[in-house]
Design an enzyme around this catalytic site. Structure first.
Site, short mmCIF file in Angstrom:
data_model
loop_
_atom_site.label_atom_id
_atom_site.label_comp_id
_atom_site.label_asym_id
_atom_site.label_seq_id
_atom_site.Cartn_x
_atom_site.Cartn_y
_atom_site.Cartn_z
N SER A 38 -12.33 6.16 1.77
CA SER A 38 -11.98 4.77 2.11
C SER A 38 -13.10 3.77 1.86
O SER A 38 -12.86 2.56 1.91
CB SER A 38 -11.54 4.70 3.58
OG SER A 38 -10.26 5.24 3.74
N LYS A 41 -12.43 1.04 -0.60
CA LYS A 41 -11.61 -0.12 -0.25
C LYS A 41 -12.42 -1.41 -0.29
O LYS A 41 -11.85 -2.50 -0.38
CB LYS A 41 -10.99 0.07 1.13
CG LYS A 41 -9.93 1.16 1.18
CD LYS A 41 -9.47 1.48 2.59
CE LYS A 41 -8.41 2.58 2.58
NZ LYS A 41 -8.06 3.05 3.93
N SER A 103 -8.67 0.35 8.56
CA SER A 103 -8.60 1.09 7.29
C SER A 103 -7.18 1.45 6.89
O SER A 103 -6.95 2.50 6.27
CB SER A 103 -9.46 2.35 7.38
OG SER A 103 -9.74 2.87 6.10
#
Length: 359
Positions: A38, A41, A103
């Protein structure tokens, strides 16, 4: 080189950056492409922020939750989710908070599809934009960081995009330190351990996949100085909670960004043969700053290499040699040095006198 790794982190990949000037301070496999989970991102956030700042998007605009976003990142999945209902609409502000604070994979997909039409189109645009930002070891396959062939970033590149978010979008960066976010009556919490464990921490993002381990890109300010750290490949959430604050403390206490020479500084004085002046200043043609462990600072060495004596005539700015800077833990740096002023050749009488003197 320093005798041992000065950071001694259990992370497979690690990188420390001076968060004020963007200077690398430490690297452990920092330029190797890795599975970023993640943490990737951050690229999506940056591209959304760009469009908002350019007036091409507003926080009150709304995007619709597609079936792909719902099935890939929604309530029925194992990953982080904002629990967006299928076919519902959500504002850009809520989607950003859902993507940044908790997230949410569904929020990321909705943002990517809303801006680029599909995740695939986003991935192509993100890969191209990353190269423009100097992230040379990053390629994207999706907006979520879910494992996919070709979805890779280096720890150095993750530090770069975190640094750019902080520098380029200070008006949006405070979202990264918000401790929780509630959407549709569901409260979820920011997983960044630095926010709870370290004074001065204000971001940025965690990441985890079974294939990549636990990761963290974090930033903090102490006594007016900012540091950015990236860790990946940690064995557990507990290890990340312990190692993140430890590495950040070390980033402030044990590493420094040092300017070793400034452009235009005199670095040597050279003898001149058959010139109207016997000596000429040699100046550095560029500045050089680097990151160092504190133990390496007293061991910095510099030497100027040129063919002595220099032969007149010499023009101001002529490149006549190199300054070689050596410091433990960093490659030698070679900086061209130039004549600081012109030196004309002696006339015939001067040469005759010099000859009589045996020069």
């Amino acid at each position: 080189m320093l005798a041992t790794d000065p950071l001694n982190t259990s992370a497979t990949y690690a990188f420390i950056m001076d968060g004020d000037g963007g200077i690398p301070l430490y690297s452990k496999r920092g330029d190797e492409p890795m599975i970023p989970a993640s943490m990737s991102k951050l690229m999506l956030y940056y591209m959304v922020f760009e469009r908002i700042k350019a007036g091409r998007l507003t926080m009150t605009d709304e995007f619709t939750v597609s079936e792909h976003a719902w099935r890939t990142g929604g309530a029925g999945t194992d990953g982080s989710t904002m629990f967006l209902p299928l076919n519902s609409k959500a504002s850009i502000q809520d989607l950003l908070k859902g993507a940044i604070i908790i997230s949410g994979n569904d929020a990321c997909i909705v943002l990517a599809e809303g801006l680029f039409g599909s995740e695939e189109a986003y991935a192509r645009a993100a890969t191209a934009r990353a190269k423009e930002l100097g992230m040379m070891n990053s390629t994207f396959a999706n907006s979520t960081g879910l494992d996919a062939p070709g979805h890779r970033m280096s720890a150095h590149d993750i530090a770069i995009i975190a640094f750019r978010i902080i520098k380029d979008f200070p008006e949006y960066y405070p979202m990264f330190r918000e401790p929780e976010f509630t959407f549709n009556k569901t409260r979820q919490y920011n997983r960044n351990p630095l926010l709870r464990e370290l004074d001065g921490a204000d971001g940025v993002k965690t990441g985890h996949l079974s294939v990549s381990g636990y990761g963290l890109v974090g930033s903090a300010i102490r006594e007016g100085k900012r540091r950015v750290i990236v860790l990946n490949g940690l064995g557990s959430e507990t290890e990340r909670k312990k190692e993140g604050p430890r590495v950040m403390r070390s980033a402030f206490l044990d590493f420094t960004a040092s300017t070793l020479v400034n452009k235009g500084a005199e670095v040597a004085v050279a003898d001149v043969w058959m010139g109207e002046q016997e000596k000429v200043s040699l100046i550095a043609t560029e500045s050089y700053a680097t990151g160092l462990h504190m133990d390496a600072v007293p061991k910095i060495k510099g030497s100027v290499v040129y063919k002595s004596p220099l032969m007149a005539p010499i023009k101001e700015g002529d490149i006549v040699g190199n300054l070689i800077i050596s410091a433990p833990g960093t490659p030698d740096k070679k900086i061209p040095v130039a004549a600081g002023k012109a030196v004309n050749e002696m006339g015939l009488l001067g040469k005759a006198i010099a000859g009589l003197k045996g020069e």
